[in-house]
Motif scaffolding. Structure first.
Motif, short mmCIF file in Angstrom:
data_model
loop_
_atom_site.label_atom_id
_atom_site.label_comp_id
_atom_site.label_asym_id
_atom_site.label_seq_id
_atom_site.Cartn_x
_atom_site.Cartn_y
_atom_site.Cartn_z
N GLU A 216 -59.10 60.89 -15.37
CA GLU A 216 -58.71 62.76 -14.94
C GLU A 216 -58.40 62.98 -13.51
OE1 GLU A 216 -60.99 65.17 -17.44
OE2 GLU A 216 -60.67 63.65 -19.39
N SER A 217 -59.38 62.44 -12.97
CA SER A 217 -59.04 62.93 -11.16
C SER A 217 -58.12 61.94 -10.76
CB SER A 217 -60.74 62.69 -11.02
OG SER A 217 -61.33 60.81 -10.98
N VAL A 218 -57.73 60.98 -11.08
CA VAL A 218 -56.99 59.94 -10.67
C VAL A 218 -55.56 60.87 -10.81
CG1 VAL A 218 -55.54 58.31 -10.18
CG2 VAL A 218 -57.62 57.66 -9.91
N GLU A 219 -55.49 61.30 -12.54
CA GLU A 219 -54.33 62.22 -12.47
C GLU A 219 -53.99 63.07 -12.09
OE1 GLU A 219 -54.38 61.83 -16.31
OE2 GLU A 219 -53.69 60.40 -17.11
N ASP A 220 -55.04 64.49 -11.86
CA ASP A 220 -55.20 66.29 -11.01
C ASP A 220 -54.61 65.42 -9.26
OD1 ASP A 220 -56.23 66.82 -13.59
OD2 ASP A 220 -57.95 67.49 -12.71
N LYS A 221 -55.31 64.51 -9.00
CA LYS A 221 -55.18 63.16 -7.70
C LYS A 221 -53.55 63.61 -8.04
CE LYS A 221 -57.28 61.83 -4.17
NZ LYS A 221 -57.69 60.47 -2.89
N LEU A 222 -53.11 62.78 -8.55
CA LEU A 222 -51.72 61.99 -8.52
C LEU A 222 -50.99 63.50 -8.23
CD1 LEU A 222 -49.36 60.20 -8.79
CD2 LEU A 222 -49.37 59.72 -10.94
N LEU B 200 -51.30 66.57 -7.76
CA LEU B 200 -51.99 67.73 -6.37
C LEU B 200 -50.45 66.96 -5.53
CD1 LEU B 200 -52.80 69.49 -4.63
CD2 LEU B 200 -54.57 68.00 -4.06
N ARG B 201 -50.92 65.36 -5.62
CA ARG B 201 -49.74 64.38 -4.39
C ARG B 201 -48.05 64.17 -4.53
NH1 ARG B 201 -53.60 65.02 -1.66
NH2 ARG B 201 -55.06 63.40 -1.40
N ARG B 202 -48.05 64.99 -6.42
CA ARG B 202 -45.90 64.72 -6.43
C ARG B 202 -45.83 66.83 -6.07
NH1 ARG B 202 -47.43 62.78 -12.30
NH2 ARG B 202 -46.13 61.10 -12.24
N LYS B 203 -46.94 67.32 -6.13
CA LYS B 203 -46.71 68.67 -6.08
C LYS B 203 -46.54 69.03 -4.50
CE LYS B 203 -48.87 71.40 -10.14
NZ LYS B 203 -49.95 72.26 -10.26
N GLN B 204 -47.51 68.14 -3.96
CA GLN B 204 -48.05 68.31 -2.38
C GLN B 204 -46.00 67.26 -0.97
OE1 GLN B 204 -51.03 67.34 -1.00
NE2 GLN B 204 -52.81 68.96 -1.07
N PHE B 205 -45.41 66.31 -2.26
CA PHE B 205 -44.44 66.07 -2.07
C PHE B 205 -43.44 66.89 -2.20
CE2 PHE B 205 -41.35 62.90 -3.47
CZ PHE B 205 -41.61 61.61 -1.88
N HIS B 206 -43.82 67.61 -2.96
CA HIS B 206 -42.26 68.57 -3.82
C HIS B 206 -42.02 69.37 -2.52
CE1 HIS B 206 -39.05 70.50 -6.40
NE2 HIS B 206 -39.99 71.44 -5.35
N VAL B 207 -43.34 70.15 -2.07
CA VAL B 207 -43.20 70.78 -1.37
C VAL B 207 -42.77 70.30 0.66
CG1 VAL B 207 -44.69 72.78 0.19
CG2 VAL B 207 -44.82 72.31 -2.41
N LEU B 208 -43.02 68.93 0.23
CA LEU B 208 -42.46 68.72 1.53
C LEU B 208 -40.93 67.98 1.66
CD1 LEU B 208 -43.88 67.01 4.42
CD2 LEU B 208 -43.71 65.01 3.09
#
Length: 152
Positions: free
Chosen positions: A102-108, A110-118
């Motif tokens: 769950e934590s890895v999926e949450d982190k992933l 978050l990274r997807r959202k950050q990547f999308h923002v980037l």
């Protein structure tokens, strides 16, 4: 004649005694015959009972062999207490791994959202640069047209 008569009587007495003896022997033989028949019947019953006991002993032996085979198989497996302990530890490990997942999926995520923002920011920056480039081209075109046009 008396002697003959006496011999006849003696013979007759002897014959009667032999006859009585034969009758008693016949009774004795009948008695022995009945005892033998009873013994034979008893032996048949005993044989039938022994056959039943043999069948039961065979069944018991077969059951014991099956039991021994099952016991050997069971001995290769851990007992219930150990199995329950192992199940409990595997359950805890599964729960721990689920939390990690769950934590890895949450982190992933978050990274997807950050990547999308980037990517959005990069796309906006590209648009801005393209717009700036177009503006500078328009300005240069205006400046060049102003230079070529005489001033009144």
């Amino acid at each position: 004649m008396l002697s003959t008569l006496s011999q006849c009587e003696f013979s007759m007495g002897k014959t009667l005694l032999v006859y009585d003896m034969n009758l008693r022997e016949m009774e004795n033989y009948e008695k022995i015959y009945k005892e033998i028949e009873c013994s034979i019947a008893g032996a048949h019953e005993k044989i039938a009972e022994c056959k039943k006991q043999i069948l039961q002993a065979k069944r018991i032996r077969k059951n014991r062999q099956e039991y021994d085979a099952l016991a050997k198989v069971i001995q290769h497996h851990p007992d219930r207490h150990e199995t329950l302990k192992e199940l409990e530890s595997l359950g805890k490990e599964l729960e721990h791994l689920s939390h990690i997942k769950e934590s890895v999926e949450d982190k992933l995520e978050l990274r997807r959202k950050q990547f999308h923002v980037l990517l959005s920011t990069i796309h906006e920056l590209q648009q801005t640069l393209e717009n700036d480039e177009k503006l500078s081209e328009v300005e240069e075109a205006q400046e060049s047209t102003m230079e070529t046009d005489p001033k009144p």
